[in-house]
Design a protein around this motif. Structure first.
Motif, short mmCIF file in Angstrom:
data_model
loop_
_atom_site.label_atom_id
_atom_site.label_comp_id
_atom_site.label_asym_id
_atom_site.label_seq_id
_atom_site.Cartn_x
_atom_site.Cartn_y
_atom_site.Cartn_z
N PHE A 94 147.59 39.47 6.53
CA PHE A 94 146.47 38.56 6.75
C PHE A 94 145.38 38.80 5.72
O PHE A 94 144.84 37.86 5.13
CB PHE A 94 145.87 38.77 8.16
CG PHE A 94 146.79 38.36 9.28
CD1 PHE A 94 147.73 37.36 9.12
CD2 PHE A 94 146.72 39.00 10.51
CE1 PHE A 94 148.57 37.00 10.15
CE2 PHE A 94 147.56 38.64 11.55
CZ PHE A 94 148.48 37.64 11.37
N GLU A 178 143.94 36.92 12.43
CA GLU A 178 144.76 35.71 12.33
C GLU A 178 143.90 34.47 12.57
O GLU A 178 143.96 33.50 11.79
CB GLU A 178 145.88 35.78 13.36
CG GLU A 178 146.88 34.65 13.29
CD GLU A 178 147.99 34.85 14.31
OE1 GLU A 178 149.11 35.18 13.90
OE2 GLU A 178 147.73 34.71 15.53
N ARG A 238 151.99 30.56 11.77
CA ARG A 238 151.33 31.55 12.63
C ARG A 238 150.83 30.99 13.96
O ARG A 238 150.55 31.75 14.88
CB ARG A 238 150.15 32.17 11.87
CG ARG A 238 150.56 33.01 10.68
CD ARG A 238 151.26 34.27 11.10
NE ARG A 238 151.63 35.11 9.98
CZ ARG A 238 152.12 36.34 10.09
NH1 ARG A 238 152.31 36.85 11.30
NH2 ARG A 238 152.45 37.04 9.03
#
Length: 335
Positions: A94, A178, A238
């Motif tokens: 990330f 995220e 994701r």
């Protein structure tokens, strides 16, 4: 002690799909590392950042592969080890993804100098490796990583669902970064694209030649498409893990939906494969060299010979000897 959560059943077909995704991601990450090692002239600073992202994705794919292959049924030492490795690699991925976007933004929009971007690279290393390492070490020391009944994963271990502060640690070990990436990446790439469009509009005023404008517009269009695809592919991959995370917090039985489980498994493990498609197969300079290298490594077989052996050439006549010299490409010209 609280009642253990009922495990999400992982079917053999689902496990096979996720294992294939892990293998392709590892192959794609390895290919990105190989292109960086083979061709030094392609080692731009941006592609060097991509190298570190590929290393994180490679470790992530390998740890997920082991977790899915084992399909843990309870807590164990290798469950903790796999959970720690995947937590570190995934969180680092990330940070490196955002670091690449930030580097491109500073280089293109603010025209950062080489010395400034060099110092920035060291800052990226400290943050992208150091922060995930510190978070993972704290989670392991406090015994927060363990068996999660596959409710927030697809067979691999992550945060123990029986921990009282599990939501906090789920956020710290991945979900917070995220969700921040969901916002940061589109904003940075939209600002970059807006700057590029303005630059080309200004350039077109001083480019009256139509052919030159057409060529520049074609290259700009290709670059714009790739810039759009980077955050789009990241979010599409994701988002399924975020959906299952929210459903787990809500206690919804939909978290065990086979479709969601497979999409989550592919999304968390295929980042390296997606980066390989964008930055190797869809980048002409790298793709051309890669294909030519493959062609050299796989030479075509020699032509088959007849059983009687090669045919003998007839002896040249005296009259045609000088004519034959003129038809031979390696022969010097007759003056």
């Amino acid at each position: 002690m609280p009642t253990p959560a009922p495990p999400t059943e992982l079917l053999p077909s689902e496990r096979a799909v996720v294992l294939l995704s892990c293998a392709l991601s590892a192959l794609g990450s390895g290919l990105l590392v190989a292109t960086h090692a083979l061709w030094p002239d392609l080692r731009s600073r941006a592609r060097r950042l991509l190298l570190f992202l590929s290393l994180a994705d490679l470790l992530s794919a390998a740890s997920y592969f082991y977790g899915v292959l084992q399909d843990f049924a309870g807590p164990s030492w290798d469950c903790v080890l796999q959970g720690a490795l995947s937590t570190f690699a995934n969180t680092s991925s990330f940070f490196w993804t955002v670091a690449i976007a930030l580097y491109l933004y500073l280089s293109i929009v603010h025209a950062a100098r080489e010395s400034r971007t060099g110092r920035l690279l060291w800052a990226f290393h400290v943050v992208s490796w150091g922060v995930p390492l510190a978070i993972t070490a704290a989670a392991v020391a406090l015994k927060k990583i363990g068996y999660d009944a596959s409710d927030v994963s697809v067979g691999w271990c992550w945060i123990d669902l029986e921990a009282e502060d599990r939501v906090l640690w789920m956020l710290l070990t991945g979900k917070l970064w995220e969700m921040l990436a969901y916002v940061t990446l589109p904003v940075l790439y939209l600002l970059i694209r807006k700057h590029i469009n303005r630059a080309h509009e200004a350039l077109s005023e001083y480019r009256p030649i139509v052919t030159e404008e057409h060529r520049l517009g074609r290259h700009a269009s290709a670059a714009d498409k790739k810039l759009i695809l980077i955050p789009l592919i990241f979010i599409c991959l994701r988002v399924w893990s975020t959906v299952r995370f929210v459903l787990t917090l809500c206690g919804s039985p939909a978290v065990r939906s086979p479709v969601l489980v497979v999409l989550h498994g592919i999304g968390n493990t295929f980042q390296g494969g997606a980066n390989c498609i964008m930055f190797v197969l869809c980048t002409r300079a790298v793709r051309t060299r890669l294909f030519s290298c493959c062609c050299r490594c796989c030479p075509s077989p020699p032509p088959a010979r007849s059983p009687a052996g090669p045919p003998k050439a007839p002896a040249p006549s005296a009259a045609g000897e000088s004519q034959g010299r003129r038809l031979t490409p390696d022969a010097p010209p007759i003056t």
